[in-house]
Design a protein around this motif. Structure first.
Motif, PDB file in Angstrom:
ATOM      1  N   ARG A   1       9.102 -30.731  -4.421  1.00 47.71           N
ATOM      2  CA  ARG A   1      10.520 -30.913  -3.645  1.00 47.71           C
ATOM      3  C   ARG A   1      10.642 -29.144  -3.902  1.00 47.71           C
ATOM      4  O   ARG A   1      10.836 -29.208  -5.579  1.00 47.71           O
ATOM      5  N   ILE A   2      10.911 -27.866  -3.194  1.00 47.66           N
ATOM      6  CA  ILE A   2      11.698 -26.804  -3.625  1.00 47.66           C
ATOM      7  C   ILE A   2      12.889 -25.717  -3.054  1.00 47.66           C
ATOM      8  O   ILE A   2      12.609 -26.112  -1.801  1.00 47.66           O
ATOM      9  N   LYS A   3      13.459 -25.959  -3.245  1.00 48.70           N
ATOM     10  CA  LYS A   3      15.163 -25.582  -3.076  1.00 48.70           C
ATOM     11  C   LYS A   3      15.561 -24.902  -3.813  1.00 48.70           C
ATOM     12  O   LYS A   3      15.663 -24.801  -4.919  1.00 48.70           O
ATOM     13  N   ASN A   4      16.589 -24.140  -3.742  1.00 47.49           N
ATOM     14  CA  ASN A   4      17.596 -23.111  -4.788  1.00 47.49           C
ATOM     15  C   ASN A   4      16.796 -23.316  -5.816  1.00 47.49           C
ATOM     16  O   ASN A   4      17.081 -23.109  -6.650  1.00 47.49           O
ATOM     17  N   GLU A   5      15.650 -22.267  -5.783  1.00 46.69           N
ATOM     18  CA  GLU A   5      15.180 -21.420  -6.530  1.00 46.69           C
ATOM     19  C   GLU A   5      14.451 -23.001  -8.020  1.00 46.69           C
ATOM     20  O   GLU A   5      14.891 -22.585  -9.362  1.00 46.69           O
ATOM     21  N   LYS A   6      14.820 -23.899  -7.596  1.00 48.81           N
ATOM     22  CA  LYS A   6      13.622 -24.944  -8.371  1.00 48.81           C
ATOM     23  C   LYS A   6      12.940 -25.472  -7.667  1.00 48.81           C
ATOM     24  O   LYS A   6      12.595 -26.066  -6.176  1.00 48.81           O
TER      25      LYS A   6
ATOM     26  N   THR B   1      12.520 -32.108 -12.593  1.00 49.98           N
ATOM     27  CA  THR B   1      12.988 -30.840 -12.130  1.00 49.98           C
ATOM     28  C   THR B   1      10.729 -30.053 -13.112  1.00 49.98           C
ATOM     29  O   THR B   1      11.397 -30.635 -14.322  1.00 49.98           O
ATOM     30  N   ILE B   2      10.560 -29.677 -12.649  1.00 55.70           N
ATOM     31  CA  ILE B   2       9.311 -28.713 -13.277  1.00 55.70           C
ATOM     32  C   ILE B   2       9.855 -27.438 -13.355  1.00 55.70           C
ATOM     33  O   ILE B   2       8.809 -27.054 -14.980  1.00 55.70           O
ATOM     34  N   LEU B   3      10.032 -26.240 -12.727  1.00 54.74           N
ATOM     35  CA  LEU B   3      10.178 -25.436 -13.199  1.00 54.74           C
ATOM     36  C   LEU B   3      11.953 -24.671 -12.196  1.00 54.74           C
ATOM     37  O   LEU B   3      11.834 -25.148 -11.165  1.00 54.74           O
ATOM     38  N   SER B   4      12.291 -24.567 -12.914  1.00 57.66           N
ATOM     39  CA  SER B   4      13.343 -23.120 -12.507  1.00 57.66           C
ATOM     40  C   SER B   4      13.987 -22.191 -12.554  1.00 57.66           C
ATOM     41  O   SER B   4      13.545 -21.576 -13.673  1.00 57.66           O
ATOM     42  N   PHE B   5      14.668 -21.725 -11.869  1.00 60.38           N
ATOM     43  CA  PHE B   5      14.268 -19.931 -12.013  1.00 60.38           C
ATOM     44  C   PHE B   5      15.877 -19.480 -11.681  1.00 60.38           C
ATOM     45  O   PHE B   5      16.648 -20.176 -10.933  1.00 60.38           O
ATOM     46  N   ASP B   6      16.623 -17.745 -12.006  1.00 62.27           N
ATOM     47  CA  ASP B   6      17.397 -18.104 -11.504  1.00 62.27           C
ATOM     48  C   ASP B   6      18.117 -17.297 -10.684  1.00 62.27           C
ATOM     49  O   ASP B   6      17.540 -17.149  -9.439  1.00 62.27           O
ATOM     50  N   LYS B   7      19.366 -17.426 -10.585  1.00 60.12           N
ATOM     51  CA  LYS B   7      19.943 -17.863  -9.033  1.00 60.12           C
ATOM     52  C   LYS B   7      19.764 -16.882  -7.670  1.00 60.12           C
ATOM     53  O   LYS B   7      19.591 -16.676  -6.752  1.00 60.12           O
ATOM     54  N   GLU B   8      19.493 -15.983  -8.685  1.00 61.25           N
ATOM     55  CA  GLU B   8      19.900 -14.046  -8.235  1.00 61.25           C
ATOM     56  C   GLU B   8      18.367 -13.465  -7.810  1.00 61.25           C
ATOM     57  O   GLU B   8      18.319 -13.331  -7.258  1.00 61.25           O
ATOM     58  N   VAL B   9      16.854 -14.197  -8.120  1.00 64.02           N
ATOM     59  CA  VAL B   9      15.772 -14.095  -7.676  1.00 64.02           C
ATOM     60  C   VAL B   9      15.348 -14.996  -6.665  1.00 64.02           C
ATOM     61  O   VAL B   9      15.749 -15.229  -5.386  1.00 64.02           O
ATOM     62  N   GLY B  10      14.721 -13.557  -5.376  1.00 66.97           N
ATOM     63  CA  GLY B  10      14.929 -13.548  -4.417  1.00 66.97           C
ATOM     64  C   GLY B  10      13.783 -14.700  -3.933  1.00 66.97           C
ATOM     65  O   GLY B  10      12.635 -14.586  -4.825  1.00 66.97           O
ATOM     66  N   PHE B  11      13.506 -13.934  -2.995  1.00 66.70           N
ATOM     67  CA  PHE B  11      11.677 -14.336  -2.100  1.00 66.70           C
ATOM     68  C   PHE B  11      10.416 -14.457  -2.919  1.00 66.70           C
ATOM     69  O   PHE B  11       9.907 -14.832  -3.745  1.00 66.70           O
ATOM     70  N   SER B  12      10.941 -13.005  -2.788  1.00 68.89           N
ATOM     71  CA  SER B  12       9.367 -12.010  -3.099  1.00 68.89           C
ATOM     72  C   SER B  12       9.328 -12.228  -4.361  1.00 68.89           C
ATOM     73  O   SER B  12       8.078 -12.484  -4.862  1.00 68.89           O
TER      74      SER B  12
END
Lengths: 89, 203, 381
Positions: free
Chosen positions: B14-19, B26-37
């Motif tokens: 599952r990939i959604k909401n930077e997660k 959850t194996i990886l999560s990113f800052d909410k501000e990070v865009g797709f690129s």
């Protein structure tokens, strides 16, 4: 003239890396005589079409016959030579 | 469809909401501000994809390559693994880019991605899959369609395994759910289980 | 396994607004390809098969107000209406609707007319078609490049055999839009004149627009029926736009299709190729057909008549293959000159009357996808 030609080669490498998204390569990784397709940079048919776009955009050269590309996109040196003698901008 | 009882969801992502979650974890999560690129670049590095072609792809393909890479890591799959994908906006993201380029010089490297099934080709190339492909366009996640069609492929012997799911990208928002369906596993391949696994992030 | 039959069908194209009009045009050697002005081209335009919007709106006025529907919707609705007219007993509560298109109403991006922005999406297209006729099942939309129309027929068969429904209306359609034209032009894939499949002088595709519909059903009717007895699709896993040099995916799909049909290559009477007329596609097909032992089978491409109608092409050509079998007629491959592929194939050059039982329809597309459908004549007295 010498300097101008070598500038053009560096410029070409830079724009090829950018245009073709060769993110993991830098200018230093590309030799002027490296073959662009096949074993060299490993470019493919879509890249060849993008190079045609690059010639038009940056140097005002319009290739109408796709086969022409085969003789031009051999190496950075070959491309630079062709651009020098055909550029309109 | 008695045979279907022997089919399982072997793995799911599952990939959604930077997660990024694998089998609900959850194996990886990113800052909410990070865009797709930026997300797609960071994930590529952290997951050590080492696949330079990735950088040439459009966003939908990057998303597909990322998610299938994680899903299929250490899984035993053969060339007869089918791909059954769906989403709502087809190739809308890259379609817009092509439309913009039409005002100047059209880029063939952009145009080639203006079909939703190109991602199936990219995944097939990376994982050497020479099997059935289909891309369905649906209003929203349709577990029944994925289940029914995957079952017909597996029960008729047209495929040995199936990777099926939802791969949506629009306006920089992404929503991915993919699962590997095979004869091995503990989670039965049912509509309820598909919906549950997809729904985790929506609750 | 139950027989899956291709029943009523319809083709809406520059060659006519019914299957019989289309076949008559083909028999007369008429092409839908014409020169159309377009400022993107140095010589002022390009050859394509484009439907006259005024003729289309006239034809559509029997169904509804043409102003309320896009060109593609009019084409697809007309195609379905004609199929339903001839099957009045069909129950729309239980009949599936399977829609195939690559780009749908994408031309609205250049010219939105009075339509909402959302109208360009494939989901909107699905709803318009569903609601127009009152199909109760949610439509299944397939967008799988140039094999879409044929894949949709295979999907109908697979679902019917699995017992999901008994009947499906499969409809396919695509337009010649500036979106697609500019893209193929950037690919240097467009012919400078009329496309010439499998010919030595071929230099690319001609684009075309069309819609088609067919009723796929498990219910056999009196007389000759055409059954879909084998279907398979396979990815090349080689390149997203360049055809595989070994024809791997196409070869594999043909092998799988023949296996399901329990036929050998020598039992195929007619081969309807994809034949886009690009240098690499036609060569790839010739290689795959030779690997499969199909080099003696009479073969044609309909692209010279229609151009490449993208998501509609494989459905149109399946319908034409069906009528070839029913009429015992092989239609010539238009614009064919001298053979220009490295392997021998048996191009149909003139209309041939011949007893036919089986046909193989193939298609290949971007993304490396390939499809094989095998049709067989069945007589029900």
């Amino acid at each position: 003239m010498e300097l101008k030609m070598s500038d053009l080669r560096t410029e070409l490498k830079q724009s090829i890396i950018e245009q073709l998204n060769l993110e993991e390569l830098s200018i230093e990784d590309i030799d002027n005589n490296d073959s662009l397709f096949g074993d060299g940079l490993g470019l493919d048919s879509i890249d060849a079409l993008e190079l045609i776009v690059l010639l038009e955009k940056d140097y005002g050269i319009k290739l109408t016959d796709p086969n022409q590309g085969k003789e031009i996109f051999i190496s950075i040196n070959k491309m630079a030579e062709y651009i020098e003698s055909h550029r309109t901008k | 469809m008695d045979k279907a009882r022997n089919l399982f969801i072997t793995n799911s992502i599952r990939i959604k909401n930077e997660k990024i979650s694998l089998k609900k974890e959850t194996i990886l999560s990113f800052d909410k501000e990070v865009g797709f690129s930026q997300f797609s670049k960071d994930a590529y590095k952290i997951l050590e994809l080492k696949y330079p072609k990735y950088h040439k792809m459009d966003s939908l393909c990057k998303l597909g390559i990322l998610s299938s890479h994680i899903l299929l890591l250490n899984q035993e799959i053969d060339a007869d693994t089918a791909l059954v994908f769906s989403n709502s906006s087809s190739s809308h993201d890259i379609d817009l880019k092509h439309k913009q380029s039409m005002e100047n010089i059209v880029s063939p490297a952009v145009f080639v991605y203006t079909l939703p099934n190109i991602v199936l080709g990219e995944i097939s190339i990376k994982h050497k899959l020479q099997s059935e492909n289909v891309f369905f366009v649906e209003d929203k996640f349709n577990a029944e369609l994925l289940l029914d069609y995957s079952e017909t492929l597996l029960n008729s012997g047209k495929a040995s395994n199936v990777v099926c799911g939802w791969l949506e990208l629009k306006n920089d928002q992404y929503d991915v759910f993919l699962c590997l369906v095979s004869k091995n596993g503990e989670i039965p391949f049912t509509k309820e289980n598909l919906e549950e696994l997809y729904g985790i992030e929506n609750e | 396994m139950m027989d899956i039959l291709l029943q009523e069908d319809s083709i809406i194209s520059p060659l006519g607004f019914s299957t019989s009009e289309n076949i008559n045009a083909i028999k007369a050697g008429n092409s839908g390809l014409q020169f159309h002005a377009n400022s993107r081209f140095q010589n002022g335009g390009f050859y394509a098969g484009i439907i006259d919007p005024t003729f289309l709106a006239d034809e559509f006025s029997a169904l509804g107000d043409a102003k309320k529907f896009t060109k593609l919707e009019q084409m697809m609705l007309l195609a379905i209406q004609s199929v339903l007219n001839n099957n009045k007993q069909i129950d729309l509560k239980t009949t599936a609707l399977i829609i195939s298109s690559t780009k749908g109403n994408i031309n609205l991006w250049d010219n939105p007319q009075n339509f909402s922005e959302d109208r360009a999406s494939l989901n909107s297209l699905g709803k318009i078609i569903q609601n127009f006729f009152g199909f109760e099942l949610q439509p299944i939309i397939v967008s799988n490049a140039c094999i879409s129309g044929g894949l949709a027929v295979a999907i109908a068969k697979r679902f019917i055999q699995a017992g999901k429904f008994d009947n499906a209306v499969v409809v396919a359609g695509d337009l010649v839009s500036d979106f697609v034209t500019s893209g193929f032009q950037s690919f240097q894939a467009l012919s400078n004149s009329l496309c010439r499949p499998f010919s030595k002088t071929r230099d690319g595709i001609s684009l075309g627009e069309a819609a088609a519909a067919v009723l796929v059903s498990s219910e056999i009717t009196k007389g000759d029926n055409i059954a879909l007895i084998g279907d398979a699709s396979a990815n090349d896993a080689n390149h997203i736009s360049g055809p595989s040099r070994t024809g791997e995916g196409l070869y594999k799909s043909i092998q799988q299709g023949l296996k399901e049909a329990q036929l050998s290559a020598s039992e195929i009477d007619y081969l309807s190729a994809h034949g886009t007329a690009t240098v690499f596609n036609d060569e790839m097909e010739a290689v795959a057909f030779n690997r499969a032992g199909l080099n003696h089978v009479p073969i044609n491409s309909f692209k010279g008549f229609y151009g490449h109608t993208l998501g509609a092409s494989a459905l149109i050509e399946t319908i034409l293959a069906k009528h070839s079998l029913l009429n015992n007629e092989l239609y010539p491959s238009l614009n064919f000159e001298e053979l220009g592929v490295s392997k021998p194939i048996n191009i149909i050059q003139n209309l041939v009357k011949k007893e036919l039982q089986t046909a193989l329809k193939t298609a290949s597309g971007f993304g490396g996808c390939n499809l094989a459908l095998i049709l067989k004549k069945i007589n029900n007295g």
